[in-house]
Enzyme design. Structure first.
Site, PDB file in Angstrom:
ATOM      1  N   HIS A 131       0.827  -1.208   0.000  1.00 34.64           N
ATOM      2  CA  HIS A 131       0.000   0.000   0.000  1.00 34.64           C
ATOM      3  C   HIS A 131       0.860   1.257   0.000  1.00 34.64           C
ATOM      4  CE1 HIS A 131      -3.621   2.200   2.131  1.00 34.64           C
ATOM      5  NE2 HIS A 131      -3.258   2.779   1.011  1.00 34.64           N
TER       6      HIS A 131
ATOM      7  N   ARG B 246      -2.098   8.816  -6.057  1.00 37.27           N
ATOM      8  CA  ARG B 246      -2.496   9.400  -4.773  1.00 37.27           C
ATOM      9  C   ARG B 246      -4.004   9.216  -4.569  1.00 37.27           C
ATOM     10  NH1 ARG B 246      -0.089  15.043  -2.705  1.00 37.27           N
ATOM     11  NH2 ARG B 246      -0.757  14.810  -0.545  1.00 37.27           N
TER      12      ARG B 246
ATOM     13  N   GLU C   9       1.589   2.650   3.783  1.00 39.59           N
ATOM     14  CA  GLU C   9       1.014   3.845   3.133  1.00 39.59           C
ATOM     15  C   GLU C   9       1.957   5.041   3.246  1.00 39.59           C
ATOM     16  OE1 GLU C   9      -3.070   4.886   4.136  1.00 39.59           O
ATOM     17  OE2 GLU C   9      -3.361   5.807   2.182  1.00 39.59           O
TER      18      GLU C   9
END
Lengths: 340, 340
Positions: free
Chosen positions: A6, A70, A283
Site C-alpha cells: 500500500h 495518490r 502507506e
C-alpha cells in the site's frame, strides 16, 4: 523479501497537479483547451521517488511497494466521465513510468475512472489496459465515489459486477480505497478512510459476493478500519443476522493491511486476525507523517511495530511477503520470472 | 458500585412501537387521528425490565444503568418536527417511569427531537424538561440526524451551540449516538454506529469546541469507534494538522465507553486510553446478543473483559463508577443524596 502492498505516489511532480487543475478549470469553462499530457521527465520521476518513497523504503528495509496514484486526489466526485477517464490514464501512466524506472522496487495498482452513478465500462477498460498493457498487478476500488455522501450501492450490488468479472478474468485484487471527502462532517484521513474500511467489510458480511465470485479478492486498508478492534461485535452480528461464520464466508477473500500506526494497534491486529489475512503495508508517505514520540521514529514505520509483535517466523514471512504474493498472483509471477 | 453508562430500552412494550407506527401512518395520511399516548401499565414496564435488563445486570453484577430510549428507533430522519417532539416525549416519559419504578437501578438519559436541518429549539426544551422535571442526568445527541447521509454540520459548528449552552447550564453530558441508518451502504449496527463515533471524534479534533464550552462533556460510545485502535494515526494527524495535543485539547471533555465485545479490544482500549477517560458500559441488550463461544458467555458482558484486563484497583474503580459520577454530576448528586 518485504513487500509493502500500500503505497501512493503522493510526491508526484507538480506538473501532475497542474494538469488536474487545468482539467477542472475546463469543466468550469468549456472554452478552455483540453489540457496536454503533463510534461514530466524521467529525471523528475527519479528525484521524487529516490528522495522519498525509495529512500525511506531502503532505510526501513522494505524491498518492493505496490504503488498507485495518490488516493485523495482520485477525485471520483467530479461528475464528468470523460474527465475521470483522462485523469485516471494520466495518473496510471505515471505509475507505469515509476514501475519501469524502478522495476525491482515498484509494481503498479491502478486508479479507476469511477464516477458515482455512472456505469463501470470505463473502469473495466482502464483496468484491462493497465493490467495487460502496463503490467499492473491490482487496482484501487472506491466504494463511495461521491466522496463522503455514500450514494453508491453496497459492494455486493450487481452494479459492481462488470468490474468483478474483469478482476476475475485478469486475476487481480482490489484494494478498497476511498478518495477525498467532500463532506465537511467527515475528515478525509481521520474519518472517511477508516469509515469506508468498516463500511465495506460490513457490506461484504451482509451479502454473499464471494459465493458468486469465489476468486475475487479485496484488501481492506488501514488495518481494516474499526473491524479488528470490534471483532467480537462483527462475529456477534454475523450470528444474530444469520450470516455464515465470518471465517468461511469472508476470510478467503478479504485481507487487512497493516497501516495501523502504533504498537498496541498492530498487536491487536495480529492477535485477532489470522496471519494469512494480514498484508504488510505502511502507506508511506501517506496520512500520517512525522515521528512517534515513543522512540522518535516515524508513525508510519509499521515494520517496527511488526518486528516487535510476538509472531512466529512463519507468520512474519506470510505477512511481509507470502500473503501478498498469493493475493497478487501477477506480482508473484513477475517475481518468479526474474529469478529467486 | 458498578454503573453502566449505556443502556437503551430495547425491550419496551409493543404499545410504544404501535404508537410510532400510528405516527408514521398519519404522516402518510394526515386525515388519520393524532395517536393517543400509548397505554402501558406499570406491570408491563416491570415485566420488560425485570425479565431483561435488570435480570441481566444482576447476573453480571452491575448496579445502575444510565438508560435511554432505543437508539435505532429515535428515527431523526423523519422530517417532521412535530412528530419528532411527540415521539421524544413519549419515549422519554417511558424512561422516566422506568427510573421511578426502579430508582436504584436506572437513571434517565433523554432522546432529543432532532430533525436534520431544523433548529435545535425543541431539543433544548426537551432536554430542559427531562432534566428539570424528570430528573434525567444526560442526553443522547445524534451527529447525523439524516440517518447515514451526513448532511448536518460538524459538532463544532455553531448550529449546535444552543444545545451546548443548555447542556452547560444544566451540567449534563451527551452521549454521541446516531440512530438507524437509512443508507443501504451503511449497516446500522456494523458500520453506521462505529463510523459516527470515529467521525465525531475527528470533528472535535479539527475544531476548538471546548475552548468555547470548557465544561461540555461528550461520551463517545462503542469504545470510541475506530479511534483507540488507530490512536497513533490520530496523534499523528493532530500534529500534522497543527492541532493542539489531543490530551489537553480533547481528553478533559471526551470519554469512551467500554462497549467493545471481545477481550483483545478491551485490552487495547485500557492500554491506549487513560483510565480517567473510560466509562464502563455494555449497551445490553443492544447490537450484539448471543454468546461468545470463547467461554460461552454473552458477547456484551463487557464486565468480564474488564475483570480480566490487567488494571490497578484504582483504575478499575474509576472505570466502573467514579468517572461516570464525575461526568454525570446530577447522577452523582442523586447517589450522594440517598446516602452511601
Amino acid at each position: 523479501m518485504i513487500i509493502d502492498c500500500h503505497g501512493h505516489y503522493t510526491t508526484a511532480p507538480a506538473a501532475l497537479t497542474e494538469f488536474r487543475d487545468a482539467q477542472l478549470a475546463r469543466l468550469a469553462d468549456p472554452s478552455l483547451p483540453v489540457p496536454a499530457t503533463p510534461d514530466i521527465s524521467d529525471d523528475e520521476i527519479r528525484q521524487t521517488i529516490e528522495g522519498n518513497q525509495l529512500r525511506i523504503a531502503r532505510e526501513r528495509g522494505s524491498d518492493l511497494t505496490i504503488f498507485s496514484p495518490r488516493a485523495s486526489h482520485m477525485g471520483h466526485h467530479i461528475a464528468d466521465p470523460a474527465t475521470a477517464v483522462a485523469w485516471a490514464r494520466v495518473c496510471n501512466d505515471l505509475i507505469y513510468r515509476v514501475t519501469t524506472l524502478f522495476p525491482e522496487n515498484f509494481a503498479g495498482a491502478c486508479q479507476l475512472p469511477q464516477v458515482a452513478g455512472e456505469p463501470l465500462d470505463a473502469c473495466v477498460d482502464e483496468l484491462d489496459r493497465c493490467v495487460r498493457q502496463l503490467g499492473f498487478v491490482g487496482c484501487n476500488l472506491n466504494p463511495d465515489p461521491s466522496g463522503g455522501y455514500w450514494t453508491s450501492p453496497p459492494l455486493t450490488d450487481e452494479y459492481w459486477f462488470p468490474l468483478y468479472e474483469k478482476m476475475t478474468e485478469l486475476d487481480v485484487p482490489a484494494m478498497i480505497h476511498v478518495s477525498t471527502s467532500c463532506n465537511p462532517a467527515a475528515h478525509t484521513l481521520g474519518a472517511h478512510y477508516l469509515n469506508a474500511d468498516t463500511t465495506a467489510f460490513m457490506q461484504l458480511l451482509q451479502g454473499d459476493l464471494f459465493g458468486r465470485f469465489p476468486t475475487l479478492k479485496f484488501v481492506i486498508p488501514h488495518g481494516g478500519g474499526a473491524v479488528p478492534y470490534h471483532w467480537g461485535r462483527f462475529l456477534g452480528i454475523a450470528t444474530r443476522e444469520k450470516r455464515p461464520p465470518i471465517d468461511s464466508h469472508l476470510m478467503n477473500n478479504v485481507f487487512f493491511d497493516t497501516c495501523v500506526y502504533h504498537q498496541p494497534g498492530i498487536d491487536l491486529l495480529t492477535t485477532v486476525i489470522k496471519p494469512g489475512n494480514i498484508l504488510f503495508a505502511s502507506e508511506m508517505l501517506g496520512a500520517v507523517r512525522g515521528n512517534n514520540p515513543d522512540g522518535d521514529f516515524p508513525w508510519d514505520d509499521t515494520k517496527r511495530y511488526l518486528d516487535k509483535a510476538p509472531l512466529p517466523a512463519a507468520d512474519r514471512a506470510a505477512i511481509f511477503e507470502l500473503n501478498t504474493r498469493r493475493i497478487y498472483p501477477r506480482l508473484d509471477a513477475r517475481l518468479k520470472s526474474v529469478g529467486p
